[in-house]
Motif scaffolding. Structure first.
Motif, PDB file in Angstrom:
ATOM      1  N   PRO A 166       0.811  -1.222   0.000  1.00 24.66           N
ATOM      2  CA  PRO A 166       0.000   0.000   0.000  1.00 24.66           C
ATOM      3  C   PRO A 166       0.843   1.271   0.000  1.00 24.66           C
ATOM      4  CG  PRO A 166      -0.843  -1.597   1.590  1.00 24.66           C
ATOM      5  CD  PRO A 166       0.465  -2.144   1.085  1.00 24.66           C
ATOM      6  N   ALA A 167       2.005   1.208   0.602  1.00 32.03           N
ATOM      7  CA  ALA A 167       2.879   2.383   0.617  1.00 32.03           C
ATOM      8  C   ALA A 167       3.309   2.736  -0.813  1.00 32.03           C
ATOM      9  CB  ALA A 167       4.101   2.120   1.492  1.00 32.03           C
ATOM     10  N   ARG A 168       3.733   1.708  -1.560  1.00 29.86           N
ATOM     11  CA  ARG A 168       4.135   1.947  -2.960  1.00 29.86           C
ATOM     12  C   ARG A 168       2.960   2.506  -3.761  1.00 29.86           C
ATOM     13  NH1 ARG A 168       5.940  -3.288  -2.723  1.00 29.86           N
ATOM     14  NH2 ARG A 168       8.091  -3.438  -2.002  1.00 29.86           N
ATOM     15  N   GLU A 169       1.780   1.943  -3.549  1.00 28.64           N
ATOM     16  CA  GLU A 169       0.599   2.418  -4.289  1.00 28.64           C
ATOM     17  C   GLU A 169       0.299   3.880  -3.958  1.00 28.64           C
ATOM     18  OE1 GLU A 169      -1.542  -1.973  -4.175  1.00 28.64           O
ATOM     19  OE2 GLU A 169      -2.633  -0.242  -3.392  1.00 28.64           O
ATOM     20  N   ALA A 170       0.407   4.230  -2.687  1.00 27.91           N
ATOM     21  CA  ALA A 170       0.116   5.609  -2.286  1.00 27.91           C
ATOM     22  C   ALA A 170       1.094   6.582  -2.939  1.00 27.91           C
ATOM     23  CB  ALA A 170       0.170   5.730  -0.767  1.00 27.91           C
ATOM     24  N   VAL A 171       2.355   6.198  -2.994  1.00 31.15           N
ATOM     25  CA  VAL A 171       3.355   7.086  -3.611  1.00 31.15           C
ATOM     26  C   VAL A 171       3.094   7.198  -5.117  1.00 31.15           C
ATOM     27  CG1 VAL A 171       5.812   7.406  -4.085  1.00 31.15           C
ATOM     28  CG2 VAL A 171       5.059   6.651  -1.810  1.00 31.15           C
ATOM     29  N   ALA A 172       2.778   6.072  -5.739  1.00 27.84           N
ATOM     30  CA  ALA A 172       2.489   6.108  -7.185  1.00 27.84           C
ATOM     31  C   ALA A 172       1.271   6.978  -7.476  1.00 27.84           C
ATOM     32  CB  ALA A 172       2.265   4.685  -7.696  1.00 27.84           C
ATOM     33  N   ALA A 173       0.347   7.047  -6.526  1.00 31.19           N
ATOM     34  CA  ALA A 173      -0.876   7.839  -6.714  1.00 31.19           C
ATOM     35  C   ALA A 173      -0.680   9.308  -6.374  1.00 31.19           C
ATOM     36  CB  ALA A 173      -1.999   7.249  -5.866  1.00 31.19           C
ATOM     37  N   GLY A 174       0.501   9.652  -5.836  1.00 30.91           N
ATOM     38  CA  GLY A 174       0.776  11.072  -5.634  1.00 30.91           C
ATOM     39  C   GLY A 174       1.065  11.523  -4.224  1.00 30.91           C
ATOM     40  N   ALA A 175       1.238  10.578  -3.294  1.00 30.04           N
ATOM     41  CA  ALA A 175       1.562  10.994  -1.923  1.00 30.04           C
ATOM     42  C   ALA A 175       2.950  11.604  -1.869  1.00 30.04           C
ATOM     43  CB  ALA A 175       1.489   9.795  -0.972  1.00 30.04           C
ATOM     44  N   SER A 176       3.090  12.708  -1.137  1.00 29.90           N
ATOM     45  CA  SER A 176       4.418  13.306  -0.988  1.00 29.90           C
ATOM     46  C   SER A 176       5.127  12.836   0.273  1.00 29.90           C
ATOM     47  CB  SER A 176       4.385  14.833  -1.016  1.00 29.90           C
ATOM     48  OG  SER A 176       3.165  15.403  -0.783  1.00 29.90           O
ATOM     49  N   TYR A 177       4.368  12.323   1.245  1.00 31.20           N
ATOM     50  CA  TYR A 177       4.981  11.647   2.394  1.00 31.20           C
ATOM     51  C   TYR A 177       3.993  10.593   2.873  1.00 31.20           C
ATOM     52  CZ  TYR A 177       1.942  14.022   5.773  1.00 31.20           C
ATOM     53  OH  TYR A 177       0.847  14.453   6.485  1.00 31.20           O
ATOM     54  N   LEU A 178       4.487   9.677   3.714  1.00 33.66           N
ATOM     55  CA  LEU A 178       3.619   8.636   4.267  1.00 33.66           C
ATOM     56  C   LEU A 178       3.592   8.737   5.787  1.00 33.66           C
ATOM     57  CD1 LEU A 178       4.693   5.525   2.151  1.00 33.66           C
ATOM     58  CD2 LEU A 178       2.704   7.021   1.786  1.00 33.66           C
ATOM     59  N   GLY A 179       2.410   8.610   6.367  1.00 34.07           N
ATOM     60  CA  GLY A 179       2.243   8.443   7.808  1.00 34.07           C
ATOM     61  C   GLY A 179       2.149   6.951   8.075  1.00 34.07           C
ATOM     62  N   VAL A 180       3.099   6.419   8.834  1.00 32.65           N
ATOM     63  CA  VAL A 180       3.220   4.965   8.961  1.00 32.65           C
ATOM     64  C   VAL A 180       3.045   4.551  10.433  1.00 32.65           C
ATOM     65  CG1 VAL A 180       4.801   3.013   8.671  1.00 32.65           C
ATOM     66  CG2 VAL A 180       4.659   4.794   6.912  1.00 32.65           C
ATOM     67  N   GLY A 181       2.057   3.686  10.660  1.00 37.22           N
ATOM     68  CA  GLY A 181       1.816   3.221  12.014  1.00 37.22           C
ATOM     69  C   GLY A 181       0.486   2.515  12.136  1.00 37.22           C
ATOM     70  N   PRO A 182       0.023   2.241  13.362  1.00 39.82           N
ATOM     71  CA  PRO A 182       0.639   2.681  14.609  1.00 39.82           C
ATOM     72  C   PRO A 182       1.943   1.937  14.889  1.00 39.82           C
ATOM     73  CG  PRO A 182      -1.194   1.221  15.101  1.00 39.82           C
ATOM     74  CD  PRO A 182      -1.196   1.441  13.622  1.00 39.82           C
ATOM     75  N   CYS A 183       2.944   2.688  15.268  1.00 45.79           N
ATOM     76  CA  CYS A 183       4.241   2.094  15.599  1.00 45.79           C
ATOM     77  C   CYS A 183       4.187   1.455  16.979  1.00 45.79           C
ATOM     78  CB  CYS A 183       5.316   3.168  15.594  1.00 45.79           C
ATOM     79  SG  CYS A 183       5.499   3.906  13.994  1.00 45.79           S
ATOM     80  N   HIS A 184       3.468   2.084  17.891  1.00 44.47           N
ATOM     81  CA  HIS A 184       3.330   1.591  19.261  1.00 44.47           C
ATOM     82  C   HIS A 184       1.865   1.749  19.656  1.00 44.47           C
ATOM     83  CE1 HIS A 184       7.705   1.397  19.779  1.00 44.47           C
ATOM     84  NE2 HIS A 184       7.760   2.560  19.155  1.00 44.47           N
TER      85      HIS A 184
END
Ligand SMILES: Cc1ncc(COP(=O)(O)OP(=O)(O)O)c(N)n1
Ligand SMILES: Cc1ncsc1CCOP(=O)(O)O
Ligand SMILES: [Mg+2]
Length: 208
Positions: free
Chosen positions: A115-133
């Protein structure tokens, strides 16, 4: 696009909180290193979101800090914020990119490499990734992915990864070691007895 700040402060607008006081305190310490993401409760009206965002944007402007809007991209456009952040229940990333235009800052939530790759291909300039904790700020989240989950996403994309969920200054070094560009916090600053001090500790951890 100017470089993205490494500390993202997400507003806490739950009952009894004072988001503007917290934003003001954080800005006095973090200045242009701060990204303030205006996140209101789902029950908030667009007018309430608009009024809060205008006030946050004015504060950010005094410090050349970046103001983003969670979910409600029309509010971002209406106030002239730098962009917005979308997740699984919001506009798809490609649609959000069309709304914001080619230069708007667009964050997207992703928890795994695909999903991260898809979001970037669709135009995301950064990713919020989590929940880490684990976090008590948002309910209904999947299990935490930890620094290893952050690393998996970092290795899959070439945009900044912002780690979110239960982030504290003490947890920043492991997240940075996993490749996170920065972190997003609610409670670490908003629930702190001294939000300015908490901000300083996060900035310090991010710049080590
Ligand atoms: C930086 C950052 N990362 C993730 C999120 C979560 O967005 P989303 O999954 O859409 O959930 P809500 O915040 O809308 O409840 C975020 N806001 N910011
Ligand atoms: C909005 C959101 N999305 C994933 S975790 C989270 C909340 C993070 O809050 P805290 O920094 O208090 O754990
Ligand atoms: Mg959302």
């Amino acid at each position: 696009m100017p470089s993205l700040g490494r500390l993202h402060l997400i507003t806490d607008t739950r009952e009894g909180r004072d988001p503007l006081a917290v934003v003001r305190a954080a800005l006095t310490v973090a200045h242009a290193d701060l990204v303030v993401q205006v996140r209101v409760e789902d029950s908030a009206t667009d007018r309430e979101a608009y009024d809060l965002t205008r006030r946050v944007l004015a504060l950010c402007a005094s410090y050349q800090a970046t103001c983003l809007v969670n979910d409600r991209l029309h509010v971002a456009l209406a106030v002239g914020a730098a962009g917005g952040h979308v997740g699984a229940d919001d506009l798809p990333v490609a649609a959000a990119r069309r709304v914001l235009g080619p230069t708007g800052v667009l964050g997207a939530t992703a928890r795994a490499p695909g999903p991260a790759r898809e979001a970037v291909a669709a135009g995301a300039s950064y990713l919020g990734v989590g929940p880490c904790h684990t976090t008590s700020t948002k309910t209904g989240l999947p299990d935490p992915i930890g620094p290893a989950g952050v690393r998996a996403v970092v290795d899959a994309v070439d945009v900044p990864v912002i780690a979110i969920g239960g982030v504290t200054a003490a947890r920043v070094p492991a997240l940075r070691a996993a490749g996170a560009y920065g972190v997003a916090v609610v409670g670490a600053v908003s629930a702190a007895a001294d939000p300015a001090r908490a901000t300083a500790e996060l900035i310090e951890a991010l710049t080590c």
